[in-house]
Design a protein around this motif. Sequence first.
Motif, PDB file in Angstrom:
ATOM      1  N   ILE A  10      -1.807  -5.349   5.553  1.00 18.35           N
ATOM      2  CA  ILE A  10      -0.903  -6.772   6.263  1.00 18.35           C
ATOM      3  C   ILE A  10      -0.481  -6.257   7.329  1.00 18.35           C
ATOM      4  O   ILE A  10       0.127  -4.585   7.033  1.00 18.35           O
ATOM      5  N   ALA A  11      -0.505  -6.592   8.555  1.00 18.69           N
ATOM      6  CA  ALA A  11      -0.793  -5.376   9.690  1.00 18.69           C
ATOM      7  C   ALA A  11       0.213  -6.668  10.551  1.00 18.69           C
ATOM      8  O   ALA A  11       0.240  -7.572  11.083  1.00 18.69           O
ATOM      9  N   VAL A  12       1.211  -5.534  10.473  1.00 19.12           N
ATOM     10  CA  VAL A  12       3.148  -5.793  11.424  1.00 19.12           C
ATOM     11  C   VAL A  12       2.910  -4.954  12.400  1.00 19.12           C
ATOM     12  O   VAL A  12       3.058  -4.209  13.366  1.00 19.12           O
ATOM     13  N   GLY A  13       2.975  -6.366  13.186  1.00 17.88           N
ATOM     14  CA  GLY A  13       3.208  -6.585  15.178  1.00 17.88           C
ATOM     15  C   GLY A  13       4.106  -6.005  15.094  1.00 17.88           C
ATOM     16  O   GLY A  13       4.430  -6.863  16.569  1.00 17.88           O
ATOM     17  N   VAL A  14       5.498  -5.902  14.872  1.00 17.87           N
ATOM     18  CA  VAL A  14       6.948  -6.004  15.478  1.00 17.87           C
ATOM     19  C   VAL A  14       7.124  -4.777  14.724  1.00 17.87           C
ATOM     20  O   VAL A  14       6.904  -4.393  13.386  1.00 17.87           O
ATOM     21  N   ALA A  15       8.277  -4.019  15.235  1.00 18.61           N
ATOM     22  CA  ALA A  15       9.092  -3.715  14.938  1.00 18.61           C
ATOM     23  C   ALA A  15      10.718  -3.382  15.114  1.00 18.61           C
ATOM     24  O   ALA A  15      10.891  -3.536  16.303  1.00 18.61           O
ATOM     25  N   LEU A  16      11.167  -3.616  13.980  1.00 23.35           N
ATOM     26  CA  LEU A  16      13.281  -4.039  14.141  1.00 23.35           C
ATOM     27  C   LEU A  16      13.280  -2.108  13.905  1.00 23.35           C
ATOM     28  O   LEU A  16      13.231  -1.051  13.181  1.00 23.35           O
ATOM     29  N   PRO A  17      14.814  -2.262  15.045  1.00 26.72           N
ATOM     30  CA  PRO A  17      16.107  -0.598  14.117  1.00 26.72           C
ATOM     31  C   PRO A  17      16.923  -0.743  13.341  1.00 26.72           C
ATOM     32  O   PRO A  17      16.733   0.262  12.674  1.00 26.72           O
ATOM     33  N   ASN A  18      16.144  -2.560  12.364  1.00 23.76           N
ATOM     34  CA  ASN A  18      16.880  -1.896  10.804  1.00 23.76           C
ATOM     35  C   ASN A  18      16.494  -2.921  10.042  1.00 23.76           C
ATOM     36  O   ASN A  18      15.780  -3.836  10.632  1.00 23.76           O
ATOM     37  N   GLY A  19      16.480  -2.421   8.957  1.00 24.74           N
ATOM     38  CA  GLY A  19      15.798  -2.640   7.431  1.00 24.74           C
ATOM     39  C   GLY A  19      17.144  -3.470   6.914  1.00 24.74           C
ATOM     40  O   GLY A  19      18.184  -3.548   7.273  1.00 24.74           O
ATOM     41  N   ALA A  50      10.311  -7.175  -0.192  1.00 24.71           N
ATOM     42  CA  ALA A  50       9.302  -7.727  -0.088  1.00 24.71           C
ATOM     43  C   ALA A  50       8.068  -6.449   0.600  1.00 24.71           C
ATOM     44  O   ALA A  50       7.143  -6.587  -0.105  1.00 24.71           O
ATOM     45  N   VAL A  51       8.104  -5.454   1.090  1.00 20.53           N
ATOM     46  CA  VAL A  51       6.955  -4.146   0.738  1.00 20.53           C
ATOM     47  C   VAL A  51       7.057  -3.707  -0.667  1.00 20.53           C
ATOM     48  O   VAL A  51       6.181  -3.712  -0.625  1.00 20.53           O
ATOM     49  N   ARG A  52       8.033  -3.552  -1.670  1.00 20.88           N
ATOM     50  CA  ARG A  52       7.996  -2.868  -2.529  1.00 20.88           C
ATOM     51  C   ARG A  52       6.798  -4.184  -3.364  1.00 20.88           C
ATOM     52  O   ARG A  52       5.767  -3.619  -4.130  1.00 20.88           O
ATOM     53  N   ALA A  53       7.143  -5.256  -3.523  1.00 20.87           N
ATOM     54  CA  ALA A  53       6.585  -5.842  -3.993  1.00 20.87           C
ATOM     55  C   ALA A  53       5.064  -6.707  -3.333  1.00 20.87           C
ATOM     56  O   ALA A  53       4.203  -6.487  -4.605  1.00 20.87           O
ATOM     57  N   ALA A  54       4.836  -5.934  -2.114  1.00 19.96           N
ATOM     58  CA  ALA A  54       3.363  -6.375  -1.547  1.00 19.96           C
ATOM     59  C   ALA A  54       3.013  -5.271  -2.354  1.00 19.96           C
ATOM     60  O   ALA A  54       1.591  -5.377  -2.487  1.00 19.96           O
ATOM     61  N   GLY A  74       3.368  -3.602  -4.990  1.00 15.02           N
ATOM     62  CA  GLY A  74       3.029  -3.839  -6.301  1.00 15.02           C
ATOM     63  C   GLY A  74       1.248  -5.055  -6.427  1.00 15.02           C
ATOM     64  O   GLY A  74       0.846  -4.811  -7.261  1.00 15.02           O
ATOM     65  N   LYS A  75       1.157  -5.768  -5.304  1.00 13.95           N
ATOM     66  CA  LYS A  75      -0.010  -6.630  -5.580  1.00 13.95           C
ATOM     67  C   LYS A  75      -1.680  -5.873  -4.835  1.00 13.95           C
ATOM     68  O   LYS A  75      -2.634  -6.570  -4.675  1.00 13.95           O
ATOM     69  N   GLY A  76      -0.946  -4.364  -4.223  1.00 14.19           N
ATOM     70  CA  GLY A  76      -2.091  -3.780  -3.928  1.00 14.19           C
ATOM     71  C   GLY A  76      -2.696  -3.892  -2.420  1.00 14.19           C
ATOM     72  O   GLY A  76      -3.280  -3.678  -1.714  1.00 14.19           O
ATOM     73  N   ALA A  77      -1.671  -4.582  -1.392  1.00 14.33           N
ATOM     74  CA  ALA A  77      -1.987  -5.351  -0.344  1.00 14.33           C
ATOM     75  C   ALA A  77      -1.211  -3.689   0.684  1.00 14.33           C
ATOM     76  O   ALA A  77      -0.066  -2.813   0.127  1.00 14.33           O
ATOM     77  N   LEU A  78      -2.095  -3.212   1.727  1.00 15.73           N
ATOM     78  CA  LEU A  78      -1.847  -1.589   2.266  1.00 15.73           C
ATOM     79  C   LEU A  78      -0.555  -2.718   3.769  1.00 15.73           C
ATOM     80  O   LEU A  78      -1.189  -3.566   4.633  1.00 15.73           O
ATOM     81  N   ILE A  79      -0.127  -2.366   4.035  1.00 14.66           N
ATOM     82  CA  ILE A  79       0.804  -2.708   5.284  1.00 14.66           C
ATOM     83  C   ILE A  79       0.867  -1.804   6.084  1.00 14.66           C
ATOM     84  O   ILE A  79       1.230  -0.199   5.975  1.00 14.66           O
ATOM     85  N   VAL A  80       1.110  -1.645   7.138  1.00 16.78           N
ATOM     86  CA  VAL A  80       0.705  -1.229   8.053  1.00 16.78           C
ATOM     87  C   VAL A  80       1.301  -1.351   9.382  1.00 16.78           C
ATOM     88  O   VAL A  80       1.163  -2.713   9.711  1.00 16.78           O
ATOM     89  N   ALA A  81       1.685  -0.845  10.109  1.00 15.85           N
ATOM     90  CA  ALA A  81       3.561  -0.927  11.209  1.00 15.85           C
ATOM     91  C   ALA A  81       3.358   0.006  12.137  1.00 15.85           C
ATOM     92  O   ALA A  81       2.996   0.875  11.906  1.00 15.85           O
ATOM     93  N   PRO A  82       4.010  -0.150  13.312  1.00 12.31           N
ATOM     94  CA  PRO A  82       4.366   0.669  14.033  1.00 12.31           C
ATOM     95  C   PRO A  82       5.043   1.306  13.594  1.00 12.31           C
ATOM     96  O   PRO A  82       6.556   1.457  13.545  1.00 12.31           O
ATOM     97  N   TYR A  93      11.606  -0.485  11.073  1.00 12.97           N
ATOM     98  CA  TYR A  93      10.826  -0.285  10.106  1.00 12.97           C
ATOM     99  C   TYR A  93      10.312  -1.915  10.478  1.00 12.97           C
ATOM    100  O   TYR A  93      10.188  -2.778  11.252  1.00 12.97           O
ATOM    101  N   PRO A  94       8.819  -2.067   8.763  1.00 10.25           N
ATOM    102  CA  PRO A  94       9.177  -1.586   7.951  1.00 10.25           C
ATOM    103  C   PRO A  94       8.433  -0.249   8.229  1.00 10.25           C
ATOM    104  O   PRO A  94       8.295   0.126   6.739  1.00 10.25           O
ATOM    105  N   ALA A  95       7.963  -0.072   9.126  1.00 10.05           N
ATOM    106  CA  ALA A  95       7.358   1.569   8.659  1.00 10.05           C
ATOM    107  C   ALA A  95       8.179   2.425   8.016  1.00 10.05           C
ATOM    108  O   ALA A  95       7.671   3.650   7.820  1.00 10.05           O
ATOM    109  N   ALA A  96       9.847   2.072   8.887  1.00 10.09           N
ATOM    110  CA  ALA A  96      10.822   4.048   7.842  1.00 10.09           C
ATOM    111  C   ALA A  96      10.159   3.444   6.227  1.00 10.09           C
ATOM    112  O   ALA A  96      10.165   4.945   5.818  1.00 10.09           O
ATOM    113  N   TYR A  97       9.772   2.470   5.968  1.00 12.97           N
ATOM    114  CA  TYR A  97       9.895   2.378   4.257  1.00 12.97           C
ATOM    115  C   TYR A  97       8.504   3.796   3.993  1.00 12.97           C
ATOM    116  O   TYR A  97       7.242   3.485   4.226  1.00 12.97           O
ATOM    117  N   PRO A  98       8.764   4.277   2.826  1.00 13.85           N
ATOM    118  CA  PRO A  98       7.599   4.773   1.714  1.00 13.85           C
ATOM    119  C   PRO A  98       6.224   3.809   1.571  1.00 13.85           C
ATOM    120  O   PRO A  98       5.450   5.089   1.758  1.00 13.85           O
TER     121      PRO A  98
END
Length: 279
Positions: free
Chosen positions: A184-193, A200-204, A206-214, A234-239
């Motif tokens: 899951i390639a996220v093309g936006v970066a938000l200042p707040n989560g 949503a990030v944790r659930a994704a 959990g389904k085995g998706a790799l999330i990539v973000a700026p 965000y969402p890059a700030a999430y572990p």
Amino acid sequence: MRPTARVRAAAGMLAAGTLASGLLLPAGTAAADTPDALPGVSQQRRDASGRPAGCLAPSTKGTQLTPWPQTFLRPDRVWPLSRGEGVTVAVLGSGVKDGSGLLAGRLDLAPLPGGPDPAQDCVGHGTFLAGLIAADQRDGAGFAGLAPRARILAVSVTNEAGTASADLLAQGITTAAERGARVIAVGVALPNGTDALAAAVRAARGKGALIVAPAAPDTTQSDTSGTAKPGPAYPAAYPEVLAVRDLAPGGALPDGASAVLVGGRIDLAAPGDAVTGPG
């Protein structure tokens, strides 16, 4: 062509492309164009009063040259083993409109309930980023996506001006994971989560998706002294998210960029300055 334009999300997209094709990253002719503004910032034309005045026109510029990210990352060395076949990469951005046909037969759409049309791209950002990942090779063109046989799942998480919200991004991540995207390639970066975005990030994951973000936000926050400083993105700030920062040609940091991103972490670095892709 605007060779000095910088798009932090491009680094994440190039990282996503290499992951889709199996590459490991170090710490018609394709139109050559990078958007003037960063993701999440309006690029829509406006009239003298500031009201929207229609979408940006498609780029008509082209190049036969091989972009520097390809000479730097050398995806051709892994293409004999994998070009991303069987991998679906969700691109969460402003939508994808494949007018050049570089994604022909490999573009799927995932509309969100009540959300924007993922087949339209008023600012060109999502189309540009999807091309970095999976644009097909063309005879006589130096440009190609890093995983040119991967499938793209377009998920629009911005309005027509290219502005995203945390709630819509959360819906997009959830939908991408439910549709079976492995990356899951996220093309936006938000200042707040938000709690919804974190869930949503944790659930994704959990389904085995790799999330990539700026790893860097598109806007700056100010401290109590009024001095602008970068904050977490965000969402890059999430572990659970792979946070990617941008590199300039040759692998150096872009002009004026700090080696350390205040308030965030860096998991990976990839080309994100003077990047060429479909306009």
